[in-house]
Design an enzyme around this catalytic site. Structure first.
Site, mmCIF file in Angstrom:
data_model
loop_
_atom_site.group_PDB
_atom_site.id
_atom_site.type_symbol
_atom_site.label_atom_id
_atom_site.label_comp_id
_atom_site.label_asym_id
_atom_site.label_seq_id
_atom_site.Cartn_x
_atom_site.Cartn_y
_atom_site.Cartn_z
ATOM 1 N N ARG A 181 1.057 -4.151 15.417
ATOM 2 C CA ARG A 181 -0.387 -3.926 15.267
ATOM 3 C C ARG A 181 -1.037 -3.487 16.576
ATOM 4 O O ARG A 181 -2.181 -3.852 16.879
ATOM 5 C CB ARG A 181 -1.070 -5.188 14.714
ATOM 6 C CG ARG A 181 -0.505 -5.660 13.382
ATOM 7 C CD ARG A 181 -0.683 -4.621 12.279
ATOM 8 N NE ARG A 181 -0.012 -5.028 11.053
ATOM 9 C CZ ARG A 181 1.200 -4.640 10.674
ATOM 10 N NH1 ARG A 181 1.894 -3.803 11.441
ATOM 11 N NH2 ARG A 181 1.732 -5.057 9.548
ATOM 12 N N SER A 212 -5.467 -8.092 5.366
ATOM 13 C CA SER A 212 -4.861 -9.226 6.060
ATOM 14 C C SER A 212 -5.689 -9.561 7.301
ATOM 15 O O SER A 212 -5.912 -8.715 8.157
ATOM 16 C CB SER A 212 -3.426 -8.863 6.458
ATOM 17 O OG SER A 212 -2.804 -9.932 7.107
ATOM 18 N N GLU A 225 -6.142 -9.895 13.042
ATOM 19 C CA GLU A 225 -5.644 -8.524 12.906
ATOM 20 C C GLU A 225 -6.825 -7.597 12.654
ATOM 21 O O GLU A 225 -6.841 -6.453 13.076
ATOM 22 C CB GLU A 225 -4.652 -8.457 11.737
ATOM 23 C CG GLU A 225 -4.095 -7.085 11.455
ATOM 24 C CD GLU A 225 -3.039 -7.111 10.361
ATOM 25 O OE1 GLU A 225 -3.144 -6.285 9.436
ATOM 26 O OE2 GLU A 225 -2.127 -7.951 10.432
#
Length: 308
Positions: free
Chosen positions: A176, A226, A296
């Site tokens: 990420r 998410s 995230e």
């Protein structure tokens, strides 16, 4: 610069139809939350992006780049300066085994285009609700695949307004993360090097992944996807579930009963509700398991009290 002066300068370098003033950003986020942008610009060419960057740099105007709003929370105070959307740059081209896509193209559409040309390697992206620019920015991934696996290079604009081409290695794609984040680059275009495959087999994999996603994820409510990164040695959703936080609600936002890694907007929730719930979950998981959960999702914009 005063807003009226900024508007005059913008009109000198851009067509009026791509300039919006005091634009509500909740129109552009999956959570359906967010305050207004002073200026919301949707350029259609690399030259327009460069012109905006140059004008902003010369006049010290902050610029915030927005993809398709799928993994972001924008606070109710909105965003000062310029919000730059590249969603109009959504072209997809196929050259042999390479797919070239503009920053604004949906990665789902790019995945489907690959299938149509019997190219394999992007099946993992068939359910990711993000743009190509956002996918490169955060090295998006799902079900064992990620952008790093198949990207060849990306064309970006740097902070000086220069167009640069970065190879996969130069993009420094990690979990990420990417050099795009670290150096505040803007992705204009990405090329993916795929392999010839069997269209029926590609479709079968995509059908399986789509079914898994629809079965496990709370797609019936607005959400930001998410919420937390995967902590080393753990799964964020499992930690949240074991903390008995599923169904916990602040304002109109709750931890999904279907998938603990998601927070859903069930009743006119606000960005503040999301942020408060994120902090609450972080605190409970830290207390119970001594594990730090890191978001995230990107949280940006002014707090409401900063813009009164």
């Amino acid at each position: 610069m005063h807003k009226d002066d900024i508007l005059k300068e913008l009109k000198k370098v851009l067509p009026e139809e791509i300039i919006k003033v005091d634009e509500p950003l909740k129109r552009y986020t999956y959570t359906q939350t967010g305050g207004n942008a002073d200026f919301y610009l949707s350029p259609t060419t690399n030259e327009q992006v460069q012109a905006i960057n140059h004008l902003a740099r010369m006049n010290n105007i902050p610029v915030t780049y927005l993809g398709n709003g799928s993994n972001i929370i924008i606070r109710e105070g909105g965003i000062r300066g310029i919000v730059l959307s590249l969603l109009s740059m959504d072209y997809i081209k196929v050259e042999d085994n390479v797919i070239i896509a503009g920053s604004g193209a949906a990665i789902i559409d790019v995945s489907r285009k690959a299938r149509d040309y019997s190219l394999t390697g992007l099946e993992f992206a068939c359910g990711i609700p993000g743009s190509i620019g956002g996918a490169v920015f955060m090295n998006a991934g799902a079900y064992g695949g990620e952008v790093r696996d198949c990207i060849e290079h990306a064309v970006c604009v740097n902070e000086r307004g220069e167009i640069v081409t970065l190879t996969r290695d130069e993009l420094e794609l990690g979990y990420r993360s990417s050099i795009v984040q670290k150096q505040h680059l803007v992705v204009l275009e990405a090329s993916f090097n795929l392999a010839p495959g069997n269209q029926e087999e590609i479709q079968s994999v995509m059908d399986d992944l789509t079914n898994r996603r629809e079965t496990k994820q709370p797609l019936e409510y607005p959400s930001c996807g998410s919420v937390f990164q995967r902590p080393p040695g753990h799964f964020a959703g499992k930690l949240i579930q074991d903390s008995e936080l599923q169904g916990h609600r602040i304002g109109g936002v709750e931890v999904s009963k279907k998938h603990a890694g998601f927070m859903v907007n069930v009743d006119n929730g606000t960005a503040t509700d999301y942020e408060d719930l994120i902090h609450h979950v972080q605190n409970v998981v830290k207390e119970k398991f001594d594990v730090e959960l890191h978001p995230e999702v990107r949280i940006i914009g002014d707090h409401p009290e900063e813009h009164q």
